[in-house]
Design a protein around this motif. Sequence first.
Motif, PDB file in Angstrom:
ATOM      1  N   GLY A  15     -27.958 106.843  28.439  1.00  0.00           N
ATOM      2  CA  GLY A  15     -27.502 106.403  27.127  1.00  0.00           C
ATOM      3  C   GLY A  15     -26.384 107.276  26.612  1.00  0.00           C
ATOM      4  N   ALA A  16     -25.214 106.659  26.350  1.00  0.00           N
ATOM      5  CA  ALA A  16     -24.037 107.411  25.916  1.00  0.00           C
ATOM      6  C   ALA A  16     -23.682 107.117  24.464  1.00  0.00           C
ATOM      7  CB  ALA A  16     -22.840 107.113  26.822  1.00  0.00           C
ATOM      8  N   GLY A  17     -24.701 106.957  23.632  1.00  0.00           N
ATOM      9  CA  GLY A  17     -24.468 106.922  22.201  1.00  0.00           C
ATOM     10  C   GLY A  17     -24.260 108.340  21.689  1.00  0.00           C
ATOM     11  N   PRO A  18     -24.217 108.527  20.367  1.00  0.00           N
ATOM     12  CA  PRO A  18     -23.993 109.874  19.825  1.00  0.00           C
ATOM     13  C   PRO A  18     -25.025 110.884  20.307  1.00  0.00           C
ATOM     14  CG  PRO A  18     -23.775 108.223  18.096  1.00  0.00           C
ATOM     15  CD  PRO A  18     -24.296 107.509  19.306  1.00  0.00           C
ATOM     16  N   VAL A  19     -26.272 110.444  20.476  1.00  0.00           N
ATOM     17  CA  VAL A  19     -27.323 111.362  20.911  1.00  0.00           C
ATOM     18  C   VAL A  19     -27.086 111.796  22.356  1.00  0.00           C
ATOM     19  CG1 VAL A  19     -29.801 111.601  21.301  1.00  0.00           C
ATOM     20  CG2 VAL A  19     -28.970 110.395  19.267  1.00  0.00           C
ATOM     21  N   GLY A  20     -26.900 110.820  23.242  1.00  0.00           N
ATOM     22  CA  GLY A  20     -26.642 111.163  24.633  1.00  0.00           C
ATOM     23  C   GLY A  20     -25.378 111.986  24.807  1.00  0.00           C
ATOM     24  N   GLU A  21     -24.339 111.640  24.056  1.00  0.00           N
ATOM     25  CA  GLU A  21     -23.092 112.415  24.134  1.00  0.00           C
ATOM     26  C   GLU A  21     -23.329 113.869  23.746  1.00  0.00           C
ATOM     27  OE1 GLU A  21     -19.482 109.310  23.127  1.00  0.00           O
ATOM     28  OE2 GLU A  21     -20.719 110.004  21.469  1.00  0.00           O
ATOM     29  N   ASN A  22     -24.146 114.100  22.721  1.00  0.00           N
ATOM     30  CA  ASN A  22     -24.384 115.468  22.274  1.00  0.00           C
ATOM     31  C   ASN A  22     -25.267 116.248  23.234  1.00  0.00           C
ATOM     32  OD1 ASN A  22     -23.471 116.429  19.283  1.00  0.00           O
ATOM     33  ND2 ASN A  22     -23.465 114.205  19.466  1.00  0.00           N
ATOM     34  N   VAL A  23     -26.256 115.575  23.852  1.00  0.00           N
ATOM     35  CA  VAL A  23     -27.029 116.258  24.897  1.00  0.00           C
ATOM     36  C   VAL A  23     -26.088 116.683  26.022  1.00  0.00           C
ATOM     37  CG1 VAL A  23     -28.789 115.998  26.685  1.00  0.00           C
ATOM     38  CG2 VAL A  23     -29.208 115.096  24.393  1.00  0.00           C
ATOM     39  N   ALA A  24     -25.238 115.760  26.462  1.00  0.00           N
ATOM     40  CA  ALA A  24     -24.307 116.058  27.553  1.00  0.00           C
ATOM     41  C   ALA A  24     -23.343 117.175  27.177  1.00  0.00           C
ATOM     42  CB  ALA A  24     -23.541 114.788  27.933  1.00  0.00           C
ATOM     43  N   ASP A  25     -22.859 117.158  25.958  1.00  0.00           N
ATOM     44  CA  ASP A  25     -21.931 118.193  25.497  1.00  0.00           C
ATOM     45  C   ASP A  25     -22.586 119.571  25.545  1.00  0.00           C
ATOM     46  OD1 ASP A  25     -19.534 119.213  24.214  1.00  0.00           O
ATOM     47  OD2 ASP A  25     -20.735 119.373  22.386  1.00  0.00           O
ATOM     48  N   ARG A  26     -23.838 119.650  25.090  1.00  0.00           N
ATOM     49  CA  ARG A  26     -24.530 120.942  25.037  1.00  0.00           C
ATOM     50  C   ARG A  26     -24.886 121.442  26.441  1.00  0.00           C
ATOM     51  NH1 ARG A  26     -23.025 124.009  22.276  1.00  0.00           N
ATOM     52  NH2 ARG A  26     -21.239 122.637  22.504  1.00  0.00           N
ATOM     53  N   THR A  27     -25.285 120.549  27.328  1.00  0.00           N
ATOM     54  CA  THR A  27     -25.615 121.011  28.678  1.00  0.00           C
ATOM     55  C   THR A  27     -24.357 121.409  29.440  1.00  0.00           C
ATOM     56  OG1 THR A  27     -25.695 118.712  29.481  1.00  0.00           O
ATOM     57  CG2 THR A  27     -27.779 119.739  28.813  1.00  0.00           C
ATOM     58  N   ARG A  28     -23.267 120.687  29.216  1.00  0.00           N
ATOM     59  CA  ARG A  28     -22.004 121.082  29.871  1.00  0.00           C
ATOM     60  C   ARG A  28     -21.518 122.419  29.320  1.00  0.00           C
ATOM     61  NH1 ARG A  28     -20.318 121.624  33.360  1.00  0.00           N
ATOM     62  NH2 ARG A  28     -18.070 121.351  33.108  1.00  0.00           N
ATOM     63  N   ALA A  29     -21.670 122.623  28.007  1.00  0.00           N
ATOM     64  CA  ALA A  29     -21.247 123.893  27.417  1.00  0.00           C
ATOM     65  C   ALA A  29     -22.039 125.062  27.989  1.00  0.00           C
ATOM     66  CB  ALA A  29     -21.410 123.846  25.894  1.00  0.00           C
ATOM     67  N   ALA A  30     -23.255 124.774  28.441  1.00  0.00           N
ATOM     68  CA  ALA A  30     -24.087 125.807  29.059  1.00  0.00           C
ATOM     69  C   ALA A  30     -23.794 125.970  30.547  1.00  0.00           C
ATOM     70  CB  ALA A  30     -25.561 125.468  28.858  1.00  0.00           C
ATOM     71  N   VAL A  42     -19.506 103.205  25.419  1.00  0.00           N
ATOM     72  CA  VAL A  42     -19.695 104.634  25.169  1.00  0.00           C
ATOM     73  C   VAL A  42     -19.459 104.882  23.679  1.00  0.00           C
ATOM     74  CG1 VAL A  42     -18.820 106.951  25.660  1.00  0.00           C
ATOM     75  CG2 VAL A  42     -18.987 105.249  27.503  1.00  0.00           C
ATOM     76  N   GLY A  43     -20.423 105.497  23.056  1.00  0.00           N
ATOM     77  CA  GLY A  43     -20.408 105.659  21.600  1.00  0.00           C
ATOM     78  C   GLY A  43     -21.611 105.004  20.952  1.00  0.00           C
ATOM     79  N   GLY A  44     -22.170 104.005  21.644  1.00  0.00           N
ATOM     80  CA  GLY A  44     -23.459 103.456  21.256  1.00  0.00           C
ATOM     81  C   GLY A  44     -23.505 102.671  19.962  1.00  0.00           C
ATOM     82  N   GLU A  45     -24.720 102.409  19.516  1.00  0.00           N
ATOM     83  CA  GLU A  45     -24.984 101.571  18.350  1.00  0.00           C
ATOM     84  C   GLU A  45     -24.256 102.073  17.113  1.00  0.00           C
ATOM     85  OE1 GLU A  45     -27.302  98.040  17.378  1.00  0.00           O
ATOM     86  OE2 GLU A  45     -27.047  99.126  19.257  1.00  0.00           O
ATOM     87  N   CYS A  46     -24.313 103.378  16.885  1.00  0.00           N
ATOM     88  CA  CYS A  46     -23.722 103.949  15.671  1.00  0.00           C
ATOM     89  C   CYS A  46     -22.232 103.635  15.560  1.00  0.00           C
ATOM     90  CB  CYS A  46     -23.947 105.460  15.668  1.00  0.00           C
ATOM     91  SG  CYS A  46     -23.143 106.305  14.291  1.00  0.00           S
ATOM     92  N   SER A  47     -21.515 103.776  16.635  1.00  0.00           N
ATOM     93  CA  SER A  47     -20.061 103.635  16.591  1.00  0.00           C
ATOM     94  C   SER A  47     -19.593 102.198  16.408  1.00  0.00           C
ATOM     95  CB  SER A  47     -19.447 104.184  17.886  1.00  0.00           C
ATOM     96  OG  SER A  47     -19.721 105.564  18.020  1.00  0.00           O
ATOM     97  N   ASP A  99     -13.999 101.398  23.904  1.00  0.00           N
ATOM     98  CA  ASP A  99     -14.503 102.770  23.950  1.00  0.00           C
ATOM     99  C   ASP A  99     -13.598 103.738  24.696  1.00  0.00           C
ATOM    100  OD1 ASP A  99     -14.905 101.976  26.560  1.00  0.00           O
ATOM    101  OD2 ASP A  99     -17.086 102.237  26.545  1.00  0.00           O
ATOM    102  N   ASP A 100     -12.321 103.397  24.824  1.00  0.00           N
ATOM    103  CA  ASP A 100     -11.401 104.246  25.589  1.00  0.00           C
ATOM    104  C   ASP A 100     -11.396 105.695  25.086  1.00  0.00           C
ATOM    105  OD1 ASP A 100     -10.895 101.653  26.295  1.00  0.00           O
ATOM    106  OD2 ASP A 100      -8.722 101.833  26.302  1.00  0.00           O
TER     107      ASP A 100
END
Length: 476
Positions: A15-30, A42-47, A99-100
């Motif tokens: 899932g690449a909504g805001p939640v999935g994007e933020n999980v991915a961002d934090r794990t990549r930052a680590a 990409v961006g999900g329901e919210c966007s 979603d470009d």
Amino acid sequence: MTETESNVYDVVVLGAGPVGENVADRTRAAGLTTAIVESELVGGECSYWACMPSKALLRPVIAHADARRTPGLRHLVEGPLDTAAVLAHRDDHTSRWKDDGQVQWLESVGVDLYRGHGRLDGPRRVTVEGPDGERRVLTARHAVAVCTGSRAVLPGLPGLDAVKPWTSREATSAKEAPGRLVVVGGGVVGAEMATAWQGLGSKVTLLVRGKGLLPRMEPFAGELVAEALTEAGADVRTGTSVESVTREDGTVVVVTDGGDRIEADEILFATGRAPRTDDIGLDTVGLEPGSWLPVEDSLQVPDVPWLYAVGDVNRRALLTHQGKYQARIAGAAIAARAAGTPPLTEPWGAHAATADHAAVPQVVFTDPEAASVGLSLAEAERAGHRVRAVDFDLGSVAGAGLYADGYKGRARMVVDLEREIVLGVTFVGPGVGELIHSATVAVVGEVPIGRLWHAVPSYPTISEVWLRLLEAFRDS
């Protein structure tokens, strides 16, 4: 279907909504290699179908209402809104459902995107059925995070599919304002969409099964919103259920439990959400397909130590900002465990989503706005706290009178008498959405009432209500 790829990552996110994007961002930052799987945009329901388009529709409606309450502007805004311009504004904020830009952001942080339907296929393994018909296999060394969100639920009324009812998706992406719109449901989606489309020229009938709107907030919140909707021309009916819905020659015909017949051009059901977990392979890891996923405070699914459920799917708080908060917690917890470091499980620690229990903020973008954080009076009493609720008329605050003529609003502060800290705050009135973060800080920080006395609100702003609430608490 042929299997063409098999790749190994530290973390796989469904899932690449805001939640999935933020999980991915934090794990990549680590420093963890991360893949993300998305079957839609990409961006999900919210966007594309929730937060962004709904607020883009609502902002002009609320600004128009504010202008009508402002001396010197009133005569300039007597006519209706330019609905076509508002819809174009909405389209801009959804990137016209492309979603470009979000894909480019994933690329910029080094997350690999797999388009297609992702399913669990046993421990730490995800299969992706791509639009090209190919099957890809992703294996996670450390964690899989389920961030697939939720979907609207329609009631089991006979023949409803033939009516082609709106859900929140159609309500936020409609290309024109229906002449007549029935909205079923008095929660956040129902109240916001009734506000938006009434303001954009629809004749709205709002049907609410319960006693009032916004049932999860203090009762006065729903009362003030219902009053304003009625003044705007909407027909608000509480204690009313839908018995049947048909579409006859293009017209929607609704029959209520009281025998009333209502005709409309469209009908929106805003009657609940369900998790998007019915077809993601939960059965392959011993979990029930279609279920909400229980989690502990690091967002780890009990008894499945490599699996995390973040955002709507765990049902803690179906709010984008709360899901993003959980994502930051989950990302940090995944990174700690991957490094062999025990997560910090104490409340308010880096790996504990404590705010899910104690301090969930929410703003409902109606006219007037309703904003709350923490516990309502009823919730605090049910939890066994010895509390006192302090109410204040927001319209009597100097800043409110300057904000708008005839300002109507109300504030409530719920105080724990044992510890003399704030457990919850609710504001209702024009512009109060920008007040709620101060309340969130007070609740999360467990700021003593004695210390809050020294947080001096600027004059003349609506924030002066804090001083009035504290005075009322002292003098009661």
